[in-house]
Design a protein around this motif. Structure first.
Motif, short mmCIF file in Angstrom:
data_model
loop_
_atom_site.label_atom_id
_atom_site.label_comp_id
_atom_site.label_asym_id
_atom_site.label_seq_id
_atom_site.Cartn_x
_atom_site.Cartn_y
_atom_site.Cartn_z
N THR A 192 0.57 -1.12 -0.08
CA THR A 192 0.20 -0.10 0.02
C THR A 192 0.88 1.30 -0.05
O THR A 192 0.36 2.42 -0.25
N HIS A 193 2.00 1.26 0.30
CA HIS A 193 2.92 2.26 0.58
C HIS A 193 2.30 3.62 1.15
O HIS A 193 2.49 4.70 1.02
N GLN A 194 1.58 3.11 2.26
CA GLN A 194 1.06 4.33 3.09
C GLN A 194 1.88 5.22 3.49
O GLN A 194 1.59 6.58 3.41
N GLU A 195 3.15 5.16 3.87
CA GLU A 195 3.89 6.24 4.42
C GLU A 195 4.37 7.05 3.35
O GLU A 195 4.47 8.37 3.47
N LEU A 196 4.60 6.62 2.33
CA LEU A 196 5.05 7.55 0.97
C LEU A 196 4.00 8.41 0.57
O LEU A 196 4.14 9.42 0.50
N GLN A 197 2.67 7.96 0.59
CA GLN A 197 1.48 8.48 0.28
C GLN A 197 1.21 9.70 1.24
O GLN A 197 0.90 10.89 0.89
N LYS A 198 1.39 9.31 2.59
CA LYS A 198 1.20 10.30 3.69
C LYS A 198 2.24 11.50 3.50
O LYS A 198 1.96 12.59 3.46
N TRP A 199 3.59 11.19 3.19
CA TRP A 199 4.56 12.23 3.08
C TRP A 199 4.23 13.01 1.83
O TRP A 199 4.51 14.48 1.95
N MET A 200 3.87 12.61 0.63
CA MET A 200 3.70 13.33 -0.40
C MET A 200 2.34 14.11 -0.21
O MET A 200 2.44 15.37 -0.63
N ALA A 201 1.35 13.88 0.56
CA ALA A 201 0.27 14.60 0.77
C ALA A 201 0.76 15.78 1.75
O ALA A 201 0.24 17.15 1.53
N GLU A 202 1.61 15.58 2.76
CA GLU A 202 1.90 16.78 3.65
C GLU A 202 2.92 17.88 2.57
O GLU A 202 2.61 18.84 2.72
N LYS A 203 3.53 17.39 1.87
CA LYS A 203 4.59 18.00 0.96
C LYS A 203 3.38 19.07 0.02
O LYS A 203 3.64 20.12 -0.07
N ARG A 204 2.59 18.32 -0.43
CA ARG A 204 1.49 19.20 -1.29
C ARG A 204 0.80 20.40 -0.44
O ARG A 204 0.61 21.31 -1.10
N ALA A 205 0.40 19.86 0.67
CA ALA A 205 -0.10 20.85 1.45
C ALA A 205 0.55 22.03 1.87
O ALA A 205 0.06 23.21 2.03
N GLN A 206 2.03 21.83 2.01
CA GLN A 206 2.66 22.79 2.49
C GLN A 206 3.30 23.80 1.31
O GLN A 206 3.63 24.87 1.74
N THR A 207 3.28 23.20 -0.06
CA THR A 207 3.81 23.91 -1.01
C THR A 207 2.94 24.73 -1.53
O THR A 207 1.54 24.48 -1.90
N LYS A 208 2.88 25.96 -1.75
CA LYS A 208 2.10 27.10 -2.25
C LYS A 208 2.86 27.62 -3.55
O LYS A 208 3.64 28.20 -3.36
N PRO A 209 1.94 27.44 -4.88
CA PRO A 209 2.86 28.14 -5.83
C PRO A 209 2.75 29.48 -5.80
O PRO A 209 1.78 30.16 -5.56
N GLN A 210 3.81 30.22 -6.41
CA GLN A 210 3.89 31.65 -6.45
C GLN A 210 3.75 32.08 -8.05
O GLN A 210 4.98 32.06 -8.69
N VAL A 211 2.73 32.63 -8.48
CA VAL A 211 2.49 32.84 -9.89
C VAL A 211 2.48 34.42 -9.90
O VAL A 211 1.61 34.98 -9.15
N THR A 212 3.35 34.90 -10.55
CA THR A 212 3.33 36.45 -10.63
C THR A 212 2.14 36.89 -11.93
O THR A 212 2.42 36.34 -12.92
N PRO A 213 1.51 37.92 -11.68
CA PRO A 213 0.49 38.14 -12.52
C PRO A 213 1.02 38.75 -13.85
O PRO A 213 1.93 39.63 -13.69
N ILE A 214 0.27 38.55 -14.88
CA ILE A 214 0.98 38.90 -16.19
C ILE A 214 0.26 40.61 -16.29
O ILE A 214 -0.90 40.66 -16.01
N SER A 215 1.06 41.49 -16.79
CA SER A 215 0.51 42.82 -16.70
C SER A 215 -0.52 43.09 -18.00
O SER A 215 -0.39 42.26 -18.89
N GLU A 216 -1.41 43.76 -17.68
CA GLU A 216 -2.38 44.22 -18.81
C GLU A 216 -1.75 44.43 -20.08
O GLU A 216 -0.78 45.26 -20.13
N PRO A 217 -2.22 43.99 -21.32
CA PRO A 217 -1.79 44.51 -22.48
C PRO A 217 -1.91 45.88 -22.69
O PRO A 217 -2.85 46.42 -22.31
N LYS A 218 -0.95 46.61 -23.38
CA LYS A 218 -0.91 47.98 -23.98
C LYS A 218 -2.14 48.19 -24.91
O LYS A 218 -2.12 47.20 -25.78
#
Length: 179
Positions: A22-48
């Motif tokens: 079942t690889h329960q430990e690995l799946q638990k670790w992956m879920a924790e990492k996904r929850a901790q990581t927040k993507p930082q996307v810079t917004p695109i400027s409005e076109p001229k």
């Protein structure tokens, strides 16, 4: 052979028991990492906003006019008005048939004297032509200036290394057949 099969079967059972399916430990670790990581996307400027510009030089000379380009090229190459006087009449006249061949493919094979004037016999591509003073030969606007018993003298108009049109002389010598 039976002992080999029995040993292989026993090893397979022991290896299968070592792993957890079942690889329960690995799946638990992956879920924790996904929850901790927040993507930082810079917004695109409005076109001229595009604002079209009106062409303000519509009444001026067309920049792609052939005459304007020709004058610019002449100015860049340093051609003078005297220089154009040589080539302009040649470009305005109708070409003669022998102007379609290079001068080095023509052979003078003889001459005729009619009423004190010489007419040269010139061979080009196995055809024989009669030419007289004033006719044109060759690719370089070659005009026949003089015919004697043994040669045809021409005045050619060619471009030199600077692009200027100049006159030069050329001759066709009588070619006698070897016996």
């Amino acid at each position: 052979m039976r002992s080999t099969c029995a040993i292989t079967l026993a090893l397979s059972v022991m290896l299968g028991a070592c792993g957890d399916g079942t690889h329960q430990e690995l799946q638990k670790w992956m879920a924790e990492k996904r929850a901790q990581t927040k993507p930082q996307v810079t917004p695109i400027s409005e076109p001229k906003k595009y604002v079209p510009q009106a062409y303000s030089q519509a009444g001026d000379t067309d920049p792609f006019n052939n005459q304007k380009l020709l004058l610019a090229f002449k100015a860049d190459s340093g051609q003078s008005v005297v220089n154009n006087k040589l080539i302009t009449p040649e470009l305005a006249r109708r070409k003669e048939p022998l102007e379609a061949f290079p001068l080095d493919t023509m052979v003078m094979v003889g001459s005729l004297n009619r009423d004190g004037r010489y007419i040269a016999l010139v061979r080009v591509d196995r055809l024989l032509y009669q030419v007289q003073t004033g006719n044109y030969l060759g690719l370089n606007y070659g005009r026949i200036s003089k015919i004697t018993e043994t040669e045809v003298a021409l005045r050619e108009i060619v471009q030199d290394s600077t692009g200027d049109w100049i006159e030069r002389t050329a001759t066709l010598q009588l070619q006698e057949r070897a016996k």
